[in-house]
Design a protein around this motif. Structure first.
Motif, PDB file in Angstrom:
ATOM      1  N   GLN A  10       1.176 -18.427  -9.606  1.00 49.62           N
ATOM      2  CA  GLN A  10      -0.099 -18.187  -8.931  1.00 49.62           C
ATOM      3  C   GLN A  10       0.097 -17.363  -7.660  1.00 49.62           C
ATOM      4  O   GLN A  10      -0.702 -16.473  -7.345  1.00 49.62           O
ATOM      5  N   LYS A  11       1.160 -17.644  -6.922  1.00 53.00           N
ATOM      6  CA  LYS A  11       1.454 -16.898  -5.702  1.00 53.00           C
ATOM      7  C   LYS A  11       1.763 -15.442  -6.029  1.00 53.00           C
ATOM      8  O   LYS A  11       1.364 -14.521  -5.306  1.00 53.00           O
ATOM      9  N   GLN A  12       2.501 -15.243  -7.132  1.00 55.53           N
ATOM     10  CA  GLN A  12       2.841 -13.879  -7.559  1.00 55.53           C
ATOM     11  C   GLN A  12       1.583 -13.088  -7.920  1.00 55.53           C
ATOM     12  O   GLN A  12       1.420 -11.935  -7.514  1.00 55.53           O
ATOM     13  N   TYR A  13       0.642 -13.724  -8.673  1.00 60.40           N
ATOM     14  CA  TYR A  13      -0.591 -13.055  -9.048  1.00 60.40           C
ATOM     15  C   TYR A  13      -1.407 -12.689  -7.815  1.00 60.40           C
ATOM     16  O   TYR A  13      -2.004 -11.612  -7.747  1.00 60.40           O
ATOM     17  N   LYS A  14      -1.446 -13.589  -6.834  1.00 60.70           N
ATOM     18  CA  LYS A  14      -2.193 -13.320  -5.610  1.00 60.70           C
ATOM     19  C   LYS A  14      -1.595 -12.135  -4.865  1.00 60.70           C
ATOM     20  O   LYS A  14      -2.320 -11.281  -4.350  1.00 60.70           O
ATOM     21  N   SER A  15      -0.259 -12.087  -4.793  1.00 53.27           N
ATOM     22  CA  SER A  15       0.422 -10.972  -4.124  1.00 53.27           C
ATOM     23  C   SER A  15       0.116  -9.655  -4.815  1.00 53.27           C
ATOM     24  O   SER A  15      -0.146  -8.641  -4.149  1.00 53.27           O
ATOM     25  N   ILE A  16       0.141  -9.642  -6.145  1.00 54.96           N
ATOM     26  CA  ILE A  16      -0.146  -8.425  -6.902  1.00 54.96           C
ATOM     27  C   ILE A  16      -1.575  -7.962  -6.644  1.00 54.96           C
ATOM     28  O   ILE A  16      -1.825  -6.766  -6.443  1.00 54.96           O
ATOM     29  N   ARG A  17      -2.527  -8.887  -6.637  1.00 55.73           N
ATOM     30  CA  ARG A  17      -3.925  -8.518  -6.392  1.00 55.73           C
ATOM     31  C   ARG A  17      -4.102  -7.870  -5.027  1.00 55.73           C
ATOM     32  O   ARG A  17      -4.768  -6.845  -4.889  1.00 55.73           O
ATOM     33  N   SER A  23      -3.134  -0.653  -2.258  1.00 54.52           N
ATOM     34  CA  SER A  23      -2.690   0.630  -2.813  1.00 54.52           C
ATOM     35  C   SER A  23      -3.878   1.528  -3.136  1.00 54.52           C
ATOM     36  O   SER A  23      -3.861   2.725  -2.844  1.00 54.52           O
ATOM     37  N   PHE A  24      -4.942   0.962  -3.705  1.00 55.73           N
ATOM     38  CA  PHE A  24      -6.135   1.749  -3.991  1.00 55.73           C
ATOM     39  C   PHE A  24      -6.798   2.232  -2.705  1.00 55.73           C
ATOM     40  O   PHE A  24      -7.327   3.346  -2.651  1.00 55.73           O
ATOM     41  N   ILE A  42       4.664   3.034   0.521  1.00 49.88           N
ATOM     42  CA  ILE A  42       5.213   1.786   1.063  1.00 49.88           C
ATOM     43  C   ILE A  42       4.677   0.596   0.267  1.00 49.88           C
ATOM     44  O   ILE A  42       5.428  -0.319  -0.104  1.00 49.88           O
ATOM     45  N   ILE A  43       3.377   0.620  -0.022  1.00 56.09           N
ATOM     46  CA  ILE A  43       2.758  -0.457  -0.807  1.00 56.09           C
ATOM     47  C   ILE A  43       3.299  -0.451  -2.232  1.00 56.09           C
ATOM     48  O   ILE A  43       3.532  -1.523  -2.822  1.00 56.09           O
ATOM     49  N   ILE A  44       3.520   0.749  -2.799  1.00 53.74           N
ATOM     50  CA  ILE A  44       4.046   0.838  -4.159  1.00 53.74           C
ATOM     51  C   ILE A  44       5.456   0.250  -4.238  1.00 53.74           C
ATOM     52  O   ILE A  44       5.814  -0.426  -5.211  1.00 53.74           O
ATOM     53  N   ILE A  45       6.264   0.476  -3.208  1.00 56.34           N
ATOM     54  CA  ILE A  45       7.615  -0.107  -3.172  1.00 56.34           C
ATOM     55  C   ILE A  45       7.531  -1.630  -3.134  1.00 56.34           C
ATOM     56  O   ILE A  45       8.255  -2.336  -3.854  1.00 56.34           O
ATOM     57  N   LEU A  46       6.632  -2.167  -2.294  1.00 54.15           N
ATOM     58  CA  LEU A  46       6.458  -3.623  -2.215  1.00 54.15           C
ATOM     59  C   LEU A  46       5.956  -4.182  -3.550  1.00 54.15           C
ATOM     60  O   LEU A  46       6.426  -5.232  -4.003  1.00 54.15           O
ATOM     61  N   LEU A  47       5.019  -3.477  -4.180  1.00 57.17           N
ATOM     62  CA  LEU A  47       4.504  -3.911  -5.480  1.00 57.17           C
ATOM     63  C   LEU A  47       5.607  -3.895  -6.528  1.00 57.17           C
ATOM     64  O   LEU A  47       5.681  -4.796  -7.383  1.00 57.17           O
ATOM     65  N   TRP A 131     -13.177  -4.346  -7.181  1.00 57.75           N
ATOM     66  CA  TRP A 131     -13.155  -4.233  -5.728  1.00 57.75           C
ATOM     67  C   TRP A 131     -12.122  -3.210  -5.255  1.00 57.75           C
ATOM     68  O   TRP A 131     -12.305  -2.575  -4.202  1.00 57.75           O
ATOM     69  N   SER A 132     -11.042  -3.044  -6.004  1.00 58.71           N
ATOM     70  CA  SER A 132     -10.048  -2.016  -5.668  1.00 58.71           C
ATOM     71  C   SER A 132     -10.666  -0.622  -5.776  1.00 58.71           C
ATOM     72  O   SER A 132     -10.454   0.235  -4.909  1.00 58.71           O
ATOM     73  N   LEU A 133     -11.430  -0.384  -6.838  1.00 62.22           N
ATOM     74  CA  LEU A 133     -12.122   0.890  -6.989  1.00 62.22           C
ATOM     75  C   LEU A 133     -13.148   1.091  -5.877  1.00 62.22           C
ATOM     76  O   LEU A 133     -13.346   2.210  -5.389  1.00 62.22           O
TER      77      LEU A 133
END
Length: 286
Positions: A10-17, A23-24, A42-47, A131-133
């Motif tokens: 769940q924590k991983q999914y939250k981080s990805i969201r 990133s968007f 920078i965000i892409i590297i973290l993702l 919401w990203s869009l």
């Protein structure tokens, strides 16, 4: 152990969201020259760190399945760049950078295919994509707009980049809407609000960029999207098209949002680009 694994998942999914939304939001912000490093990287590297830390064989195979058709192109690009490097006595790091950019582009395709797959596995995942869009269409308006040849670039370095951004955004909206028709996990008010805002801003961005391909593309997408959204009510489709036409017409005619004493008015510029330049001839030349 199962509870701990579930909590970590769940924590991983939250981080990805969160990283997807960031990133968007940063994708349209070109603070450095085109074709190189941007803040969004920078965000892409973290993702990448978050996704690849828990990558499983099924996701790996799915990502490879998407990238495999482009592998011959990658090898061909490497061969061509290597040939030019060998035959050119002048050392130019651009040869190596161009290969890195190509490989990095397919890394992003691989990465986001896995990230989106994980998001869509959750009932609320598709809402985060909407919401990203949405934030991607807001952030270009937060900084002082760039101009090039009388055309507005917003936060991009080139007005055509703004045009490409419009087409990619609206195409992703269509794809997200299609997924939502299958999952049906988004509240109707959120669904219609996001669609309305994205259609409105996409039209606005396309016309201020004066990109011919973007304008033609957005008109086609408008008709398709409005039909999908209101296909049971032709009056709503007609009204939505009328409102869009009036809004765009006023912006083109009077430059309501952006003004510049040295720039051509949007109406003259768009008329010039469509009447003085033959699209078919330009396509053949390219």
């Amino acid at each position: 152990i199962l509870l701990i694994m579930s909590a970590l998942e769940q924590k991983q999914y939250k981080s990805i969201r969160i990283l997807i939304i960031f990133s968007f939001a940063l994708f349209p912000l070109y603070l450095l020259p085109s074709g190189g490093f941007q803040i969004v990287d920078i965000i892409i590297i973290l993702l990448s760190l978050v996704v690849f830390r828990t990558l499983n064989i099924y996701e790996f195979k799915k990502g490879i399945y998407l990238v495999t058709p482009f592998i011959p192109f990658i090898f061909w690009a490497i061969i061509v760049n290597t040939y030019y490097k060998i035959t050119d006595t002048f050392f130019d790091i651009e040869y190596f950078l161009s290969i890195i950019y190509i490989v990095y582009g397919f890394h992003i395709l691989f990465l986001f295919s896995i990230a989106f797959n994980r998001m869509l596995s959750s009932p609320k995942g598709i809402t985060y994509i909407y919401w990203s869009l949405f934030v991607a269409c807001i952030t270009p308006l937060l900084l002082e707009p760039n101009w090039k040849g009388g055309r507005i670039c917003l936060t991009f370095n080139n007005p055509n980049q703004l045009g490409y951004f419009v087409i990619l955004t609206i195409f992703m909206l269509i794809t997200t809407n299609y997924i939502n028709t299958i999952q049906n996990n988004v509240k109707r008010n959120v669904y219609y609000f996001i669609n309305f805002i994205l259609i409105l801003y996409s039209n606005f961005f396309a016309f201020i960029s004066a990109s011919r391909a973007s304008i033609v593309g957005i008109v086609i997408f408008d008709i398709y999207l409005l039909y999908i959204l209101f296909k049971k009510n032709i009056i709503l489709v007609s009204l939505a098209l009328l409102l869009l036409t009036v809004f765009i017409g006023f912006e083109i005619k009077f430059n309501i949002i952006y003004r510049d004493d040295y720039a051509l008015s949007n109406s003259n510029l768009i008329t010039h680009r469509f009447s003085e330049k033959n699209i078919i001839d330009d396509f053949k030349n390219r």
